[in-house]
Design a protein around this motif. Structure first.
Motif, short mmCIF file in Angstrom:
data_model
loop_
_atom_site.label_atom_id
_atom_site.label_comp_id
_atom_site.label_asym_id
_atom_site.label_seq_id
_atom_site.Cartn_x
_atom_site.Cartn_y
_atom_site.Cartn_z
N UNK A 73 1.04 -1.09 0.02
CA UNK A 73 0.17 -0.02 0.01
C UNK A 73 0.73 1.06 0.04
N UNK A 74 1.81 1.42 0.62
CA UNK A 74 2.70 2.31 0.92
C UNK A 74 3.65 2.52 -0.48
N UNK A 75 3.85 1.91 -1.14
CA UNK A 75 4.55 1.58 -2.36
C UNK A 75 3.57 2.27 -3.37
N UNK A 76 2.51 1.76 -3.53
CA UNK A 76 1.53 2.15 -4.62
C UNK A 76 1.05 3.63 -4.40
N UNK A 77 1.26 4.39 -3.33
CA UNK A 77 1.05 5.54 -3.28
C UNK A 77 1.95 6.35 -3.92
N UNK A 78 2.92 6.06 -4.80
CA UNK A 78 3.78 6.79 -5.53
C UNK A 78 3.28 6.51 -6.90
#
Length: 143
Positions: A73-78
């Motif tokens: 989830x954190x990665x896909x915020x980019x």
């Protein structure tokens, strides 16, 4: 290939095993942490590793936390990061063929090292099919 690896404390041991494996396969590994089993916040490490990909320092990334959920989830915020949370070979294959995933996310509490190695081998060899999938990928990076 330049590959960034990252984990939180729960994924630290698997990350270290994966680093050794990738180096044995002649890949250049960029380790964005964490560097111990001490409790930490996965978004900090996911962000650093995502930026390594977006800045062109790495072509792909392997991101690990306990379940793989939070760090993906954190990665896909980019914008520009397409992290696929996988725990089987079929999903890994399609993450590259159909989704052009540039990040493979895994859960250290879910995926054992032998399976993780097989997943990584498959993920690194698969190519993006393009075609109808390209149209869909273009729709992911919205403002």
């Amino acid at each position: 290939m330049n590959i960034v690896v990252v984990s939180d404390h729960a994924g630290f041991t698997l990350k270290e095993d994966i680093k050794t494996f990738l180096e044995s396969e002649n890949h250049n590994v960029i380790d964005c942490g964490t560097y111990s089993k001490e409790s930490c916040d996965y978004p900090d490490y996911a962000n650093a590793a995502a930026l390594a990909i977006l800045d062109g320092k790495a072509e792909r990334g392997i991101f690990i936390c306990g379940t793989g959920i939070g760090i993906s989830i954190a990665a896909n915020r980019h914008k520009g990061i397409r992290a696929a949370l996988c725990s089987d070979i079929y999903s890994v294959r399609l993450s590259r063929q159909h989704n052009n995933a540039n990040v493979l996310a895994m859960g250290a509490n879910i995926v054992a090292i032998p399976l993780a190695k097989e997943m990584i081998k498959e993920w690194l060899k698969e190519e993006f099919e393009g075609g109808r999938h390209e149209r869909r990928i273009c729709k992911l990076d919205i403002d």
